[in-house]
Design a protein around this motif. Structure first.
Motif, PDB file in Angstrom:
ATOM      1  N   ALA A  70       0.829  -1.214   0.000  1.00 22.51           N
ATOM      2  CA  ALA A  70       0.000   0.000   0.000  1.00 22.51           C
ATOM      3  C   ALA A  70       0.862   1.263   0.000  1.00 22.51           C
ATOM      4  CB  ALA A  70      -0.947  -0.007   1.194  1.00 22.51           C
ATOM      5  N   ILE A  71       1.942   1.253   0.758  1.00 21.05           N
ATOM      6  CA  ILE A  71       2.852   2.415   0.790  1.00 21.05           C
ATOM      7  C   ILE A  71       3.429   2.664  -0.598  1.00 21.05           C
ATOM      8  CG2 ILE A  71       5.129   3.196   1.593  1.00 21.05           C
ATOM      9  CD1 ILE A  71       4.431   1.785   4.301  1.00 21.05           C
ATOM     10  N   LEU A  72       3.896   1.608  -1.249  1.00 17.49           N
ATOM     11  CA  LEU A  72       4.506   1.767  -2.565  1.00 17.49           C
ATOM     12  C   LEU A  72       3.475   2.160  -3.623  1.00 17.49           C
ATOM     13  CD1 LEU A  72       7.073  -1.156  -2.459  1.00 17.49           C
ATOM     14  CD2 LEU A  72       7.499   1.281  -2.120  1.00 17.49           C
ATOM     15  N   MET A  73       2.267   1.609  -3.527  1.00 14.86           N
ATOM     16  CA  MET A  73       1.206   1.992  -4.462  1.00 14.86           C
ATOM     17  C   MET A  73       0.781   3.443  -4.244  1.00 14.86           C
ATOM     18  SD  MET A  73       0.436  -0.204  -6.734  1.00 14.86           S
ATOM     19  CE  MET A  73      -1.052   0.604  -7.304  1.00 14.86           C
ATOM     20  N   ASP A  74       0.692   3.853  -2.988  1.00 17.37           N
ATOM     21  CA  ASP A  74       0.320   5.233  -2.670  1.00 17.37           C
ATOM     22  C   ASP A  74       1.349   6.204  -3.255  1.00 17.37           C
ATOM     23  OD1 ASP A  74      -1.323   7.223  -1.265  1.00 17.37           O
ATOM     24  OD2 ASP A  74       0.431   7.460   0.022  1.00 17.37           O
ATOM     25  N   ASN A  75       2.626   5.910  -3.053  1.00 14.74           N
ATOM     26  CA  ASN A  75       3.681   6.763  -3.621  1.00 14.74           C
ATOM     27  C   ASN A  75       3.608   6.794  -5.143  1.00 14.74           C
ATOM     28  OD1 ASN A  75       4.736   7.573  -1.206  1.00 14.74           O
ATOM     29  ND2 ASN A  75       6.756   6.725  -1.552  1.00 14.74           N
ATOM     30  N   ALA A  76       3.407   5.628  -5.754  1.00 13.94           N
ATOM     31  CA  ALA A  76       3.338   5.561  -7.210  1.00 13.94           C
ATOM     32  C   ALA A  76       2.178   6.410  -7.729  1.00 13.94           C
ATOM     33  CB  ALA A  76       3.195   4.109  -7.669  1.00 13.94           C
ATOM     34  N   CYS A  77       1.035   6.357  -7.057  1.00 13.79           N
ATOM     35  CA  CYS A  77      -0.124   7.150  -7.477  1.00 13.79           C
ATOM     36  C   CYS A  77       0.095   8.647  -7.252  1.00 13.79           C
ATOM     37  CB  CYS A  77      -1.376   6.694  -6.735  1.00 13.79           C
ATOM     38  SG  CYS A  77      -2.045   5.141  -7.352  1.00 13.79           S
ATOM     39  N   LYS A  78       0.749   9.006  -6.167  1.00 19.58           N
ATOM     40  CA  LYS A  78       0.980  10.424  -5.873  1.00 19.58           C
ATOM     41  C   LYS A  78       1.915  11.072  -6.881  1.00 19.58           C
ATOM     42  CE  LYS A  78       0.481  10.567  -0.843  1.00 19.58           C
ATOM     43  NZ  LYS A  78       1.213  10.661   0.428  1.00 19.58           N
ATOM     44  N   TYR A  79       2.918  10.325  -7.321  1.00 17.96           N
ATOM     45  CA  TYR A  79       3.980  10.942  -8.104  1.00 17.96           C
ATOM     46  C   TYR A  79       4.013  10.527  -9.571  1.00 17.96           C
ATOM     47  CZ  TYR A  79       5.324  12.281  -3.446  1.00 17.96           C
ATOM     48  OH  TYR A  79       5.305  12.798  -2.172  1.00 17.96           O
ATOM     49  N   VAL A  80       2.997   9.791 -10.041  1.00 18.72           N
ATOM     50  CA  VAL A  80       2.927   9.450 -11.455  1.00 18.72           C
ATOM     51  C   VAL A  80       2.534  10.706 -12.236  1.00 18.72           C
ATOM     52  CG1 VAL A  80       0.497   8.740 -11.431  1.00 18.72           C
ATOM     53  CG2 VAL A  80       2.057   7.740 -13.106  1.00 18.72           C
ATOM     54  N   GLU A  81       3.048  10.810 -13.452  1.00 19.91           N
ATOM     55  CA  GLU A  81       2.677  11.947 -14.295  1.00 19.91           C
ATOM     56  C   GLU A  81       1.210  11.820 -14.693  1.00 19.91           C
ATOM     57  OE1 GLU A  81       5.283  11.644 -17.646  1.00 19.91           O
ATOM     58  OE2 GLU A  81       4.464   9.737 -18.255  1.00 19.91           O
ATOM     59  N   PRO A  82       0.560  12.938 -15.011  1.00 23.19           N
ATOM     60  CA  PRO A  82      -0.846  12.866 -15.464  1.00 23.19           C
ATOM     61  C   PRO A  82      -0.971  11.926 -16.666  1.00 23.19           C
ATOM     62  CG  PRO A  82      -0.204  15.133 -15.065  1.00 23.19           C
ATOM     63  CD  PRO A  82       1.049  14.305 -14.957  1.00 23.19           C
ATOM     64  N   GLU A  83      -1.950  11.042 -16.601  1.00 22.96           N
ATOM     65  CA  GLU A  83      -2.201  10.043 -17.631  1.00 22.96           C
ATOM     66  C   GLU A  83      -0.975   9.149 -17.871  1.00 22.96           C
ATOM     67  OE1 GLU A  83      -3.920  11.903 -21.074  1.00 22.96           O
ATOM     68  OE2 GLU A  83      -5.528  12.773 -19.889  1.00 22.96           O
ATOM     69  N   GLY A  84      -0.194   8.942 -16.819  1.00 20.45           N
ATOM     70  CA  GLY A  84       0.997   8.109 -16.894  1.00 20.45           C
ATOM     71  C   GLY A  84       0.684   6.647 -16.643  1.00 20.45           C
TER      72      GLY A  84
END
Length: 171
Positions: free
Chosen positions: A70-84
């Motif tokens: 969950a921590i890694l998914m949360d970080n990935a979602c927070k910092y992914v580029e728009p429509e990435g």
């Protein structure tokens, strides 16, 4: 949440031996941790790619392994580029399990990479206001991986994006 995170880290620092480790289906832990993020990804136009081998078991603490994912998914979602794109991989190779969570987006500098797992470390103070959090998530992730005799690394390149890789021993 901050108090809970601080308590988790404090208890981990004490090297307590009251943890219960059992056979855990890491594939199922990862799937259950991805599910809550699917709606967030859909709303933001983010593509989720998963390649998760079924029935990969390790000895561990199921709640902590779900927290790690969950921590890694949360970080990935927070910092992914728009429509990435966020890519999640889990596979077993011989006596090791490899878990990768990667996202496209802004690259993390080489100077910042070694500090990402430090408590309260933030790459950019402007992200604190924008994304929230206290800089404890990746420190907790590293602690969980260490307690499961694994290793976590991160790399960030223009070609690959930001990639967190965890390697766990099978036994």
């Amino acid at each position: 949440k901050l108090v809970e995170d601080m308590l988790f880290l404090a208890k981990s620092d004490m090297d307590r031996e009251d943890r219960i480790y059992t056979a855990v289906d890491l594939s199922e832990c990862l799937w259950s941790s991805i599910l809550p993020f699917e709606s967030v990804a859909f709303e933001r136009g983010i593509v989720l790619k998963q390649e998760i081998q079924d029935h990969i078991e390790i000895i561990g603490n199921e709640n902590e392994l779900k927290q790690l994912a969950a921590i890694l998914m949360d970080n990935a979602c927070k910092y992914v580029e728009p429509e990435g794109t966020i890519t999640i991989n889990l596979k077993r190779v011989l006596d090791k399990v490899y878990m990768q969570i990667a996202n496209t987006g802004e690259i993390i500098s080489r100077e910042d990479l070694p500090h990402l797992f430090e408590r309260f470390y933030r790459v950019d103070e402007s992200r604190v206001r924008k994304e929230g959090g206290y800089g404890l998530g990746l420190s907790i992730a590293k602690t969980i991986v260490k307690e499961h005799r694994g290793k976590i690394t991160v790399d960030s390149t223009k070609e690959e994006g930001t990639v967190f890789q965890i390697v766990f021993p099978i036994k």
